[in-house]
Motif scaffolding. Structure first.
Motif, short mmCIF file in Angstrom:
data_model
loop_
_atom_site.label_atom_id
_atom_site.label_comp_id
_atom_site.label_asym_id
_atom_site.label_seq_id
_atom_site.Cartn_x
_atom_site.Cartn_y
_atom_site.Cartn_z
N LEU A 19 0.84 -1.20 0.00
CA LEU A 19 0.00 0.00 0.00
C LEU A 19 0.87 1.24 0.00
N ARG A 20 0.31 2.32 -0.52
CA ARG A 20 1.01 3.60 -0.50
C ARG A 20 0.02 4.68 -0.12
N ILE A 21 0.55 5.77 0.38
CA ILE A 21 -0.30 6.89 0.77
C ILE A 21 -0.18 7.99 -0.27
N ASP A 22 -1.27 8.72 -0.44
CA ASP A 22 -1.33 9.75 -1.46
C ASP A 22 -2.34 10.80 -1.03
N ARG A 23 -2.38 11.88 -1.76
CA ARG A 23 -3.44 12.88 -1.58
C ARG A 23 -4.66 12.39 -2.36
N PRO A 24 -5.84 12.60 -1.81
CA PRO A 24 -7.03 12.20 -2.58
C PRO A 24 -7.23 13.11 -3.78
N GLN A 25 -7.86 12.54 -4.80
CA GLN A 25 -8.24 13.27 -6.00
C GLN A 25 -9.75 13.17 -6.16
N VAL A 26 -10.34 14.05 -6.94
CA VAL A 26 -11.79 14.05 -7.12
C VAL A 26 -12.29 12.67 -7.54
N TRP A 53 -14.72 17.18 -0.78
CA TRP A 53 -13.61 17.00 0.16
C TRP A 53 -12.33 16.67 -0.60
N CYS A 54 -12.45 15.79 -1.57
CA CYS A 54 -11.27 15.39 -2.35
C CYS A 54 -10.73 16.54 -3.19
N ARG A 55 -11.58 17.48 -3.54
CA ARG A 55 -11.13 18.64 -4.30
C ARG A 55 -10.58 19.74 -3.39
N ASP A 56 -11.34 20.09 -2.35
CA ASP A 56 -11.02 21.28 -1.56
C ASP A 56 -10.13 21.03 -0.35
N PHE A 57 -10.09 19.82 0.15
CA PHE A 57 -9.30 19.53 1.35
C PHE A 57 -8.29 18.41 1.12
N ALA A 58 -7.85 18.22 -0.11
CA ALA A 58 -6.87 17.18 -0.41
C ALA A 58 -5.56 17.41 0.33
N GLY A 59 -5.19 18.65 0.56
CA GLY A 59 -3.94 18.97 1.25
C GLY A 59 -3.93 18.58 2.72
N THR A 60 -5.11 18.41 3.31
CA THR A 60 -5.20 18.03 4.72
C THR A 60 -5.94 16.70 4.87
N SER A 61 -5.88 15.89 3.83
CA SER A 61 -6.48 14.56 3.84
C SER A 61 -5.51 13.59 3.19
N ASP A 109 -0.63 9.07 11.10
CA ASP A 109 0.75 9.53 11.29
C ASP A 109 1.26 10.24 10.03
N GLY A 110 1.03 9.64 8.89
CA GLY A 110 1.51 10.21 7.64
C GLY A 110 0.89 11.56 7.34
N LEU A 111 -0.41 11.65 7.55
CA LEU A 111 -1.08 12.92 7.28
C LEU A 111 -0.56 14.02 8.19
N THR A 112 -0.42 13.74 9.47
CA THR A 112 0.03 14.80 10.38
C THR A 112 1.47 15.19 10.11
N LEU A 113 2.30 14.24 9.71
CA LEU A 113 3.68 14.61 9.34
C LEU A 113 3.69 15.52 8.12
#
Length: 179
Positions: A19-26, A53-61, A109-113
């Motif tokens: 698995l990998r972590i990423d920013r959400p997309q629309v 949410w995926c559009r406007d808050f991707a930077g904090t999700s 953890d990843g998001l808060t970092l």
């Protein structure tokens, strides 16, 4: 994988294999809605809200993806406008097939970092309904990993909710963080 994604991925030593972590997309909005719906514990928002949410808050999700890019977990959050050093975590959900692997903790953890690398993050806040032991464990163990204390208080009692019976929402304030 872009250079930014590679840098982000380097932070996640605890990410479950494959698995990998990423920013959400629309385009992830529908999958996040389905994962939330299938969780059986989250208040399900409209499908439209997950798209926004995926559009406007991707930077904090954040979203967890399989090797083929399919979302299998997510955490949504935002920086509080009146307290921008506090990340409010709105929802955390993991697909049933991925549960028990530490994915929710790795996402948190990843998001808060990531957020701390972009802003002056000092605390995490979330609300949890009484009896949601999985969320209680997730956030109290997060606090322990980051050397933070947890303060709890009822944020919204049952009388605040206009749409019928709803358990109270207890605010968990975690901080100061040691990231």
């Amino acid at each position: 994988m872009t250079a930014a994604q590679a840098d982000l991925q380097a932070e996640f030593l605890e990410m479950p294999e494959g698995l990998r972590i990423d920013r959400p997309q629309v385009v992830d909005g529908a999958a996040l809605w389905r994962i939330a719906k299938d969780s059986g514990t989250l208040d399900l928002n409209s499908s439209y809200s997950y798209l926004l949410w995926c559009r406007d808050f991707a930077g904090t999700s954040a979203v967890a993806r399989t090797a083929d890019g399919e979302p299998v977990g997510f955490v949504t959050g935002y920086l509080r406008p009146e307290r921008p050093q506090a990340l409010l975590v709105w929802q955390v959900a993991v697909d049933a097939a991925q549960r028990g692997r530490g994915l929710a903790a790795a996402l948190l953890d990843g998001l808060t970092l990531r957020v701390a690398g972009q802003s002056e993050l000092t605390s995490v806040e979330t609300t949890i309904t009484p009896g949601n032991t999985a969320s209680e464990r997730l956030f109290t163990s997060y606090a322990a990993r980051h050397g933070a204390t947890v303060e709890r208080e009822v944020l919204f009692d049952t009388g605040h909710f206009p749409d019928g019976p709803h358990d109270p929402e207890v605010l968990y304030r975690i901080g100061p963080l040691s990231l």
